[in-house]
Every structure is written in structure tokens, then in C-alpha cells.
Design a protein around this motif. Structure first.
Motif, PDB file in Angstrom:
ATOM      1  N   TYR A  65       0.779  -0.584   0.192  1.00  0.00           N
ATOM      2  CA  TYR A  65       0.221   0.014  -0.029  1.00  0.00           C
ATOM      3  C   TYR A  65       1.021   1.646   0.475  1.00  0.00           C
ATOM      4  O   TYR A  65       2.251   0.716   0.335  1.00  0.00           O
ATOM      5  CB  TYR A  65      -1.192  -0.257   0.912  1.00  0.00           C
ATOM      6  N   PHE A  66       0.329   2.845   0.061  1.00  0.00           N
ATOM      7  CA  PHE A  66       0.781   3.248   0.248  1.00  0.00           C
ATOM      8  C   PHE A  66      -0.067   4.890   0.651  1.00  0.00           C
ATOM      9  O   PHE A  66      -0.984   4.570  -0.611  1.00  0.00           O
ATOM     10  CB  PHE A  66       2.030   4.118  -1.498  1.00  0.00           C
ATOM     11  N   ALA A  67       0.364   6.006   0.547  1.00  0.00           N
ATOM     12  CA  ALA A  67       0.010   7.006   1.097  1.00  0.00           C
ATOM     13  C   ALA A  67       0.301   8.149   0.357  1.00  0.00           C
ATOM     14  O   ALA A  67       1.519   7.911   0.224  1.00  0.00           O
ATOM     15  CB  ALA A  67      -0.268   7.126   2.527  1.00  0.00           C
ATOM     16  N   MET A  68      -0.839   8.838  -0.076  1.00  0.00           N
ATOM     17  CA  MET A  68      -0.351   9.434  -1.132  1.00  0.00           C
ATOM     18  C   MET A  68      -1.237  10.891  -0.585  1.00  0.00           C
ATOM     19  O   MET A  68      -2.155  10.757   0.120  1.00  0.00           O
ATOM     20  CB  MET A  68      -0.636   9.445  -2.807  1.00  0.00           C
ATOM     21  N   GLU A  69      -0.773  12.142  -0.836  1.00  0.00           N
ATOM     22  CA  GLU A  69      -1.689  13.326  -0.606  1.00  0.00           C
ATOM     23  C   GLU A  69      -2.742  13.213  -1.267  1.00  0.00           C
ATOM     24  O   GLU A  69      -3.172  12.639  -2.094  1.00  0.00           O
ATOM     25  CB  GLU A  69      -0.870  14.278  -2.275  1.00  0.00           C
ATOM     26  N   TYR A  70      -3.803  13.260   0.292  1.00  0.00           N
ATOM     27  CA  TYR A  70      -5.602  13.495  -0.549  1.00  0.00           C
ATOM     28  C   TYR A  70      -5.765  15.254  -1.454  1.00  0.00           C
ATOM     29  O   TYR A  70      -5.351  16.366  -0.658  1.00  0.00           O
ATOM     30  CB  TYR A  70      -5.817  12.988   0.720  1.00  0.00           C
ATOM     31  N   VAL A  71      -6.041  14.772  -2.104  1.00  0.00           N
ATOM     32  CA  VAL A  71      -6.174  16.145  -3.034  1.00  0.00           C
ATOM     33  C   VAL A  71      -8.084  16.431  -3.011  1.00  0.00           C
ATOM     34  O   VAL A  71      -8.599  15.044  -3.755  1.00  0.00           O
ATOM     35  CB  VAL A  71      -6.236  15.468  -4.509  1.00  0.00           C
ATOM     36  N   ASP A  72      -8.630  16.990  -1.925  1.00  0.00           N
ATOM     37  CA  ASP A  72     -10.118  17.226  -2.124  1.00  0.00           C
ATOM     38  C   ASP A  72     -10.389  18.820  -3.506  1.00  0.00           C
ATOM     39  O   ASP A  72     -10.377  19.861  -3.679  1.00  0.00           O
ATOM     40  CB  ASP A  72     -10.694  17.763  -0.856  1.00  0.00           C
ATOM     41  N   GLY A  73     -10.374  18.220  -4.601  1.00  0.00           N
ATOM     42  CA  GLY A  73     -10.731  18.982  -5.878  1.00  0.00           C
ATOM     43  C   GLY A  73     -11.601  18.285  -6.565  1.00  0.00           C
ATOM     44  O   GLY A  73     -12.532  17.218  -7.017  1.00  0.00           O
TER      45      GLY A  73
END
Length: 876
Positions: A167-175
Motif C-alpha cells: 500500500y502507499f499513502a499519497m497526498e489527498y486532493v479534495d478537488g
């Protein structure tokens, strides 16, 4: 379920599905009921069959591949290990954001230094945790780790579950997806192209890191609430250096048919041209509101055949297929949008969508350059050799009409003045003076001949533009003898200076380069000619925010003047002082700029060879800097004296009065004498348009300032119209990013204080921050402050503190201890107060700051009232 039973469960589902798919369609469900050992298995197989039937009727362009993708989407909910509330490492799952063929994406949260951090967590589905998908996810994780770009969602963390799934966590983009973002805000074509250029920049960054995206579609390109583009999902990305992946078809069909390149569909090697095709599909939809192909209701074989062999209609011809989207692109009807797309934009899109990869653009940078040329009304590369087309581009950019005799006369007078100055030299330098005089005459003769060859002269037309004359002269430069390098340098320098005065920066750069090359072949060039070259280089570097290069050229010029006791070119010295002052201010040294301007003005006005009127630009720059730095009273005193002098010797409508009125408007604005400021600015704008037309950066600056005054007087709609017109002008001048940032700042104020629309205000403030040159610390101070204040207004106090604190250092550099520093410090205090950081608020809101805010602020209902609230609550 345990891992063992999970595996057995999905194997049983796969076996039953494979058997059911072979049965006649009408008897499949009966077969499933009979053969299934478990109701859960039967339910899963029925879902797979439904997805299978639905997909075959719509979009499957690669046999079987999309089936797996859709199955994963449907069955993701059955991964009970990753239900809301489950924990993966330090992350807690909040919800499922989406599922795709390359994995599931969850919204997750973790604590970082006591603060929640939201991330998008990508995991291989439980049902398909073995095999190629696992490798895909690991490869995507490795690719993201190597990409560092503000418009690419960044990798934050990575790991593996207990069952081996990565798994990997990436920046969450609220757009929103880019097409929806543009349509919802009815963005005009220039704004859409500007966003598209941000996407190109992100893709080009990936290419420079040897990574292809290969699935560039609107769903993978979001625009957040601050107007920032974010490129997502490198799930089927490919490394072009052969280290991470070398299989041409490794994506196995997990791409989208709407943006799939022919080579992807055919299973051939993919490359940079594949992403060019994807960008072309995106640009097509941004421009005309529909996709290149309409695949609705078509069979797989038909879709494949169309992608491989059929050319989509040009965007201008596809408007009839769209749903009235011209109104969402700033056009009143379809015909006007068709006219805007026909020509350059049609050609650009068509080149990106050509079937053979080698026929497309060779790089994303080449594509982006053509798009920038459209925005700046410059010729695109495909049509660079069309003379009539190039001339039309010049005319569109610069419609200022001047009499040919006047322009030639100005050049001649300047050259003759230079000749006279040279003749005053000492006897020892007479030979150099004669040499300069000969070249001055050569410049005049060359320009007169070049202008005579212009089409307007041949037809005796009185409607001739300065750009046409300069273009004719530039074309004639090749006729100068290759041996006369000094004359070629002198002509190119003259043309470069004229282009700069017309805000035509690209051709100015070209002429400056020709002059440098000629100077390199002229070892006996005079000090005057070398200083002129230094000044041109410094001015161009400063306009491009390359302040180190500008300072280097300025120092070279000063050293040449100091080393030559017979040097005498006052025009170059005045221009040198102007460029140095501008560079000092924008590089974060306003106090030094003011001191330097005062010294330069006092020194030069004592010179017998300099008329007082030639020093007026120095006074204008000095007074504007004084106004910005809180010394508007001093600026007003200088300006009123200057204006009285000008009115004694000039007609009331003389163009020389325009910059004085503009500077007066700024001083009155800073002193809150709005009625006087509006009056002089309206007169300055009328004069500017009368004499110079509608395409200059100075006019854009005046529109912006007057728009702010209208806003303060309750005329928000009129103010916004002026600002948007100023923005149109700055977009036409491709180097004027700082000007665009200032107008975006003002539009943020309009929507925040005039309309109460905080979402729109944040978008404009974000755009200002995004386009501000990193080298322009002065601009960064103001754009960061605007963004911080807008975040405060919308309740985003934590982010507001981050931007405001970072802006404070720049603001101190920009204006010393002026009121602007108190304004920003008050913002920081209030934001910290709202975060319950009372000690931090008390540290910032000192009695001195509070006193300043009480006696000065243009928005008393904003910063001052916030400061009073803090003071009453925590006892200051």
C-alpha cells in the motif's frame, strides 16, 4: 474470513464464473443456483456476470481486461479488512474513495504531531492480491517516490499489509476533475489553456524523470479549491529508462478508451507520444465540451477500429455536438467559439491526435510552447513560416498605431542626439566619437529604408502599427553587411529597446541576442555601445524576474562607465538607474531602491547635458515606491511640484502627463483620498487609451488600481470588470506574471469583501500565489498575505497561519516597517487567536501593532475589528 478461506473463496468464484460464462445466457442463473456451494459465491458470480454483460455492450477495448477492473470495483466492498475504522499501520480507514483496475483508494487519517493528516491510501484488492497487480502497485509506488512537482499528488508513506499486499499513502486532493471545474466556473478559453499548461508542466516533469503516465484523462487530473492542478494515478505508468518496466503492454488494457492512443489499443510500444495523445484528448474536451469520439452504445470492435483509423473532427467543427457549452467558455454563441477555435487551436489539437506517434509533438514542452503562443498571440511553430499569419499575430498583440514619420523621427532624433553628445568628447576620444556618429547615421538610414519597405508605406496607408514597422525593420536586418558588425549591433539594440517599450518581450529578446552576437565580433566597440547592451540585458532579465542576471549586467554597465572618463550617454544612464531601482525593489530591497533613486536623481539633475524632462521617469518610480512604503505624503509633495511644472510647458492632454497622473492616483489611494484618486486615474486611463491603445501593462496596472478604488466605494461590479480587463492585457504579455498575480489578488478581494464568495476568493488568491515568480519576493509578500486573509475569512486558520508567517519575512523585506507589516501581523495574531494559541497571538499583537491598526487600515471591518477582538479577549 482467514487468508486461507479468502483464497479458497475467490478461487471458487473464479471457477464458477468461468463455467457460467460458457452456459447459454438464458440458463446461467439456474446453473449458478445449482452449482454454487455457498450463497456468497453465487452472489459474487452474479455480480461478475452483470458487469461482464454491461461492459461488453459499452466500452471494452481490450478483451477481458476491463472485466477484471469492473469486478474489482464491485467486490471492493467485500474486503472486510479495510472497512471504515480498520487500521493500516498508523492510518485509520475513513471511507472508500474509489476503485479501479489498478487498486482501491481509501480516505484515511493519521495523527502527525497531534494534528490529523488526511491521505489517499491505495491498496491492491483482497481478491486480486497476487500476481501482476501487486507488482503494478509496487511500481506505481516507486514511480511516485521519484516525482516531486507541485502539480503531482506527492507520495507520503508506503508499506505492506500482513498478507503481503503493498500500500502507499499519497497526498489527498479534495478537488474536482478539471473539465467539471472549468465548466462549473464558466472559465473562458484563456483560463482553460492556463490550467492545461499546468497539466503539461506536470507531465513534462514526469517525462524528465523517465516516466510515462499513459492514462491522462479528466478523472486523473483534479483542480483543488485553491485552483491548483493535481495529476493523479500513475497506476499504469511506465518507466522509459527500462529500469522499472519494459513491457510495452504492461498496462494490460487498464486505460480509458476515450483517451487511449492508437498504439495502446493495438498493443504496440508506448512512449512520450502516447501521453501527447492523452493531453490532446484532454485539450479537445476543455475547448469544445465533448470528447474526440462518442463511443456510447458501440461494440468493442467498432471502438477499436475508430481509434485506429478514424480522425476525430476538429474542435471547431465539434461544437455542434456539444450541449451549448460555448456559454461556459466565455462566448455568446457557437459561432464566436468556433471562430476562436478555428486556426491555431484546431491545428494544435489535430497534431496531438495524429495516428502515427512520430507525427505528433516531439515533447510536451513543444506542445506547451504552442499553447503559450496562442495565449500570447504569437505564431505557433506549425505556421512560423507564414508571413501574413505572423504579421496578423503581431497586430493582434500590439494594436497601437503611430505615424511612421513620427517613429522614424524619434529614432533619428535619438541617434542625432547621440552623435552630438559624442562630438563633445575630448580630443583624445575624437576618433571614437566619429566612429559612433557614423554608426548613428547608419542606424537612421537603415531604419528609414526598412520602414519604406513596409507594406503600409508602399500603399501610402496612414493606419500603420508600430509592430508592423519594427517587424519590417527586423526582417531587413539581414541586409546589413556581415562585415559591419558594429552597425548590426547598433540596429539590433535600437530595435530591442523599441520592442521593450511596446511590451513585446519575445522579439526584444531575439534582437538582444542578435546584438550580443554582433558585439562578440566587434572587439573595438565603444563603451557607449557596450553599456547600452548591458542596460538592455539588465532590463530584459529584470522583466523576467531573473534578478541575479539583472544585477550582474547592471554592475557591468556601472563598471564600464566608471572606467571611461570620456563616457557620455545620459539616456543609457537614466535607463540604468530605472532598471537598478526596479530590480532592487522586486528583489526585496525597497529601502535601498528608494535611497538609490534619490541619489541618482540628485546627481543626474545637475548634469548640463540632461534636460529635466528626461528625468521624469525617475521621479515617477521614486514616488510610486514611496507610496508603497508608507511615505505617500512625501510622494504627493514631489508629484504636485512635477505636475505644476508640466502644466506650465505642456498642453493639458499631453501624453507626458499620463504617468504623473498615474503616480498621483497611487499616492492619493494610499492616503485614502479616494475621490481625488479616482479622478486622476480616470483621466490617466483615458489618455493612455487615446495615445497608446489597449494592450499595455501600464494600462492593466491602472485598471487594477481603479478597480480597487471602485470596490472600496461600493462599486464592486465595475471594479471587477476593470480588473478582468487588466487581466486580459497581462495574459497577452506572457512575461508579466507579476502583474497577473496582483490582479488575481484584487479579484480575491472583490469576491471576499464585495460578494462574500469565499470559495471564489480562495480560488483567485490561490491563482495569484501560483503565478507569482519565486524570485519576486516583493510579490510573494502580497500574494501570500492575500491568500492568508482569504483563508481566515473562510475559517481555515491553520493554513492561514502557515501562509501569513511565511509572508511576514518577505513583507518586512518589501517595505521595511510600513503599515503593510502591521496589517499582516494583525492577521497572524487573529488566526493564532482562533486556533486558541493565545500566547502566540499576544506575541504578535504588540501595543505598537495595535496602535498602527487603529489609525490605519483600508478595511476597518476586517483587520482592525479582528485585532480589537483579540485585544479585548486576551487583555492587550
Amino acid at each position: 474470513m482467514t487468508p486461507t478461506t479468502d483464497t479458497a473463496h475467490w478461487r471458487n468464484v473464479q471457477r464458477l464464473f468461468d463455467a457460467a460464462i460458457e452456459q447459454p445466457e438464458q440458463s446461467r442463473h439456474t446453473f449458478i443456483d445449482t452449482a454454487a456451494a455457498d450463497p456468497a459465491i453465487a452472489d459474487a458470480v452474479r455480480r461478475l456476470l452483470a458487469l461482464h454483460d454491461d461492459y461488453l455492450a459499452t466500452q471494452d477495448v481490450m478483451p477481458g481486461a476491463a472485466l477484471v477492473a469492473e469486478a474489482v470495483r464491485s467486490l471492493a466492498q467485500q474486503d472486510e479488512r479495510l472497512l471504515p475504522g480498520a487500521e493500516i499501520g498508523s492510518y485509520r480507514i475513513d471511507s472508500l474513495l474509489g476503485s479501479g483496475g489498478m487498486g482501491n483508494v481509501f480516505l484515511a487519517t493519521r495523527n502527525v504531531d497531534g494534528r490529523p493528516q488526511r491521505v489517499a491510501l491505495k491498496v491492491v484488492p483482497l481478491a486480486l492480491r497476487h500476481g501482476r497487480l501487486v507488482e503494478h502497485l509496487r511500481r506505481e509506488r516507486a514511480i511516485l517516490a521519484g516525482l516531486d512537482h507541485p502539480d503531482i499528488a506527492r507520495l507520503i508513506d508506503a508499506g505492506e499489509l500482513a498478507d503481503g499486499r503493498p500500500y502507499f499513502a499519497m497526498e489527498y486532493v479534495d478537488g474536482e476533475r478539471i473539465t467539471h471545474y472549468c465548466d462549473q466556473r464558466a472559465l473562458a478559453l484563456p483560463a482553460r489553456l492556463a490550467l492545461f499548461l499546468r497539466v503539461c508542466d506536470a507531465v513534462a516533469h514526469a517525462h524528465r524523470r523517465f516516466v510515462l503516465h499513459r492514462d491522462l484523462k479528466p478523472g486523473n487530473i483534479l483542480v483543488d479549491h485553491d485552483g491548483r492542478v493535481r495529476l493523479l494515478d500513475f497506476g499504469i505508468a511506465k518507466a522509459t529508462d527500462g529500469v522499472v518496466a519494459t513491457d510495452a503492454t504492461i498496462d494490460s488494457g487498464f486505460f480509458s478508451p476515450d483517451c487511449a492512443a492508437p498504439e495502446q489499443v493495438a498493443g504496440r510500444n508506448t512512449g512520450v507520444a502516447t501521453d501527447i495523445y492523452g493531453l490532446g484528448s484532454l485539450l479537445y474536451e476543455l475547448l469544445c465540451g465533448c470528447k474526440p469520439f462518442d463511443f456510447a452504445g458501440q461494440a468493442r470492435t467498432t471502438i477499436v477500429e475508430r481509434i485506429l483509423s478514424e480522425d476525430p473532427p476538429l474542435p471547431s467543427r465539434a461544437i455542434v455536438r456539444s450541449d451549448g457549452s460555448w456559454t461556459r467558455r466565455g462566448h455568446a454563441d457557437a459561432a464566436s467559439l468556433v471562430a476562436a477555435l478555428r486556426g491555431d487551436l484546431d491545428l494544435i489539437v489535430a497534431k496531438t491526435l495524429r495516428k502515427p506517434p512520430d507525427d505528433r509533438y516531439g515533447s510536451v514542452d513543444a506542445l506547451a510552447e504552442d499553447v503559450r503562443s496562442v495565449l500570447a498571440a504569437r505564431p505557433i511553430a506549425q505556421r512560423a513560416r507564414e508571413r501574413g499569419y505572423r504579421l496578423r499575430c503581431f497586430v493582434r498583440r500590439h494594436r497601437v498605431s503611430v505615424g511612421a514619420a513620427v517613429l522614424a523621427g524619434v529614432v533619428a532624433i535619438a541617434a542625432i542626439a547621440m552623435t552630438v553628445q559624442q562630438s563633445r568628447r575630448a580630443v583624445a576620444a575624437r576618433a571614437v566619437a566619429e566612429h559612433e556618429r557614423d554608426h548613428a547615421r547608419g542606424v537612421v538610414e537603415f531604419l528609414v529604408n526598412a520602414f519604406e519597405n513596409a507594406s503600409a508605406f508602399k500603399t501610402r496607408s496612414r493606419d500603420v502599427s508600430a509592430s508592423e514597422l519594427l517587424q519590417s525593420a527586423a526582417r531587413s536586418l539581414g541586409s546589413v553587411s556581415p562585415d559591419d558588425t558594429a552597425l548590426k549591433a547598433a540596429v539590433a539594440q535600437t530595435l530591442a529597446q523599441l520592442y521593450i517599450r511596446l511590451d513585446m518581450i519575445e522579439p526584444a529578446e531575439g534582437q538582444a541576442q542578435l546584438a550580443r552576437e554582433a558585439m562578440a565580433k566587434t572587439p573595438d566597440a565603444s563603451s557607449e555601445q557596450r553599456v547600452r547592451q548591458d542596460v538592455i540585458d539588465a532590463e530584459l532579465a529584470s522583466l523576467a524576474s531573473r534578478y541575479r542576471d539583472a544585477t550582474r549586467a547592471i554592475d557591468d554597465a556601472a563598471a564600464r562607465i566608471a572606467a571611461d572618463s570620456s563616457y557620455s550617454d545620459p539616456d543609457a544612464e537614466v535607463r540604468l538607474a530605472l532598471v537598478k531601482a526596479r530590480t532592487l525593489r522586486l528583489d526585496g530591497h525597497p529601502a535601498e531602491a528608494i535611497a538609490y533613486l534619490r541619489r541618482s536623481y540628485d546627481t543626474l539633475r545637475r548634469r548640463a547635458d540632461i534636460q529635466p524632462s528626461r528625468l521624469e521617469p525617475l521621479l515617477h518610480r521614486l514616488t510610486r515606491q514611496l507610496s508603497l512604503n508608507g511615505n505617500a505624503d512625501d510622494a504627493l509633495e514631489l508629484l504636485e511640484t512635477l505636475l505644476a511644472s508640466q502644466r506650465k510647458r505642456l498642453p493639458e492632454d499631453d501624453p507626458a502627463l499620463i504617468p504623473t497622473l498615474q503616480s498621483l492616483g497611487q499616492a492619493y489611494y494610499r492616503l485614502r483620498r479616494n475621490d481625488l484618486a479616482i479622478d486622476v486615474l480616470e483621466r490617466a486611463i483615458a489618455g493612455q487609451r487615446k495615445y497608446y491603445g489597449d494592450t499595455y501593462s501600464e494600462l492593466a496596472a491602472m485598471y487594477n488600481l481603479l478597480g480597487n478604488l471602485y470596490l472600496e466605494e461600493g462599486r464592486a461590479q465595475e471594479g471587477e470588470q476593470l480588473m478582468r480587463e487588466g487581466l486580459r492585457i497581462t495574459h497577452a504579455i506572457d512575461t508579466n506574471k507579476r502583474g497577473a498575480a496582483l490582479i488575481y489578488d484584487s479579484l480575491a478581494l472583490v469576491y471576499r469583501n464585495g460578494h462574500g464568495d469565499y470559495a471564489a476568493a480562495k480560488r483567485f488568491a490561490g491563482l495569484a500565489f501560483a503565478v507569482t515568480p519565486a524570485e519576486s519576493r516583493d510579490s510573494l509578500a502580497y500574494t501570500s498575505r492575500t491568500l492568508a486573509e482569504t483563508l481566515i475569512a473562510s475559517g481555515d486558520y491553520f493554513e492561514a497561519v502557515l501562509y501569513a508567517e511565511s509572508a511576514l519575512q518577505y513583507m518586512v523585506e518589501s517595505c521595511g516597517n510600513c503599515q503593510q507589516v502591521a496589517y499582516l501581523t494583525g492577521d497572524i495574531a487573529y488566526a493564532r487567536f482562533r486556533l486558541y494559541d493565545f500566547d502566540g497571538a499576544r506575541t504578535r499583537l504588540t501595543p505598537e501593532i495595535l496602535t498602527t491598526l487603529r489609525v490605519w487600515t483600508r478595511w476597518p471591518h476586517d483587520v482592525r475589528l479582528h485585532a480589537e477582538t483579540v485585544a479585548r479577549t486576551i487583555g492587550i
